[in-house]
Design a protein around this motif. Structure first.
Motif, short mmCIF file in Angstrom:
data_model
loop_
_atom_site.label_atom_id
_atom_site.label_comp_id
_atom_site.label_asym_id
_atom_site.label_seq_id
_atom_site.Cartn_x
_atom_site.Cartn_y
_atom_site.Cartn_z
N MET A 74 -51.35 2.13 -37.95
CA MET A 74 -51.98 3.10 -37.07
C MET A 74 -52.34 4.34 -37.88
N VAL A 75 -53.56 4.82 -37.70
CA VAL A 75 -54.02 6.06 -38.33
C VAL A 75 -54.58 6.94 -37.22
N PRO A 76 -54.75 8.24 -37.45
CA PRO A 76 -55.33 9.07 -36.40
C PRO A 76 -56.70 8.51 -35.97
N GLY A 77 -56.82 8.20 -34.69
CA GLY A 77 -58.09 7.73 -34.16
C GLY A 77 -58.34 6.24 -34.27
N GLY A 78 -57.38 5.44 -34.77
CA GLY A 78 -57.62 4.01 -34.88
C GLY A 78 -56.58 3.30 -35.72
N ILE A 79 -57.03 2.25 -36.43
CA ILE A 79 -56.13 1.45 -37.27
C ILE A 79 -56.81 1.15 -38.60
N VAL A 80 -56.00 0.86 -39.60
CA VAL A 80 -56.47 0.27 -40.86
C VAL A 80 -55.89 -1.13 -40.89
N HIS A 81 -56.75 -2.12 -41.19
CA HIS A 81 -56.26 -3.50 -41.24
C HIS A 81 -57.10 -4.33 -42.20
N ALA A 82 -56.54 -5.44 -42.64
CA ALA A 82 -57.23 -6.39 -43.51
C ALA A 82 -58.02 -7.33 -42.61
N ASP A 83 -59.32 -7.17 -42.59
CA ASP A 83 -60.19 -7.90 -41.68
C ASP A 83 -60.70 -9.17 -42.35
N ALA A 84 -60.21 -10.33 -41.90
CA ALA A 84 -60.61 -11.61 -42.50
C ALA A 84 -62.09 -11.90 -42.27
N MET A 85 -62.64 -11.48 -41.14
CA MET A 85 -64.05 -11.73 -40.84
C MET A 85 -64.96 -10.89 -41.75
N LEU A 86 -64.61 -9.64 -41.96
CA LEU A 86 -65.41 -8.76 -42.82
C LEU A 86 -65.06 -8.93 -44.29
N ARG A 87 -63.94 -9.64 -44.55
CA ARG A 87 -63.49 -9.95 -45.92
C ARG A 87 -63.09 -8.70 -46.71
N ARG A 88 -62.56 -7.69 -46.00
CA ARG A 88 -62.09 -6.49 -46.69
C ARG A 88 -61.17 -5.67 -45.79
N VAL A 89 -60.51 -4.70 -46.38
CA VAL A 89 -59.67 -3.77 -45.62
C VAL A 89 -60.58 -2.69 -45.05
N VAL A 90 -60.45 -2.45 -43.75
CA VAL A 90 -61.33 -1.50 -43.06
C VAL A 90 -60.52 -0.58 -42.17
N GLU A 91 -61.13 0.54 -41.81
CA GLU A 91 -60.59 1.41 -40.78
C GLU A 91 -61.41 1.17 -39.53
N ARG A 92 -60.73 0.84 -38.46
CA ARG A 92 -61.39 0.55 -37.18
C ARG A 92 -61.07 1.68 -36.22
N PRO A 93 -62.08 2.43 -35.79
CA PRO A 93 -61.83 3.52 -34.85
C PRO A 93 -61.60 3.00 -33.43
#
Length: 131
Positions: A95-114
């Motif tokens: 959990m980060v302010p305003g969303g999450i950071v996760h390893a996205d298998a579909m996007l094939r990278r680590v992303v921040e999702r608001p």
């Protein structure tokens, strides 16, 4: 810097790393457990992170509890979140302010999702000793 702030900074520092199943090094790739390990170290957690695990199966809550993390109620930025991503499939995020950071298998990278995550929350954990 608190443990939670360190976990947020470490997770955000991994944004852009490619996705790799069982990945533990952002240079070569990360999965959600690898990202959780990086955030845990950034937050000051020195416990062991599993190296062999199934992608699908039983709820991993007990394993997280036994690793030395404390349940977080309510969750706050820097906490580890466990989601039910599908039938018997679980996913970790930070959990980060305003969303999450996760390893996205579909996007094939680590992303921040608001915004709110798209999966049901199973549980949240903070680093032991956090306020």
């Amino acid at each position: 810097m608190t443990g939670r702030e360190g976990a947020v900074a470490a997770a955000r520092g991994a944004i852009g790393a490619r996705f790799r199943l069982h990945g533990r090094d952002p240079v070569f790739g990360l999965d959600c457990v690898g990202l959780a390990a990086i955030a845990a170290r950034g937050g000051g957690f020195a416990g062991a992170i599993p190296a062999d695990y199934a992608i699908r199966g039983a709820d991993p809550s007990r394993a997280i509890d036994s690793a030395g993390l404390s349940r977080a109620v309510p969750a706050a930025p820097g906490d580890l979140l466990l989601f039910a991503a599908g039938p018997a499939q679980f996913h970790l995020a930070v959990m980060v302010p305003g969303g999450i950071v996760h390893a996205d298998a579909m996007l094939r990278r680590v992303v921040e999702r608001p915004g709110p995550p798209p999966w049901p929350l199973v549980g949240a954990w903070c680093f032991e000793g956090e306020d």
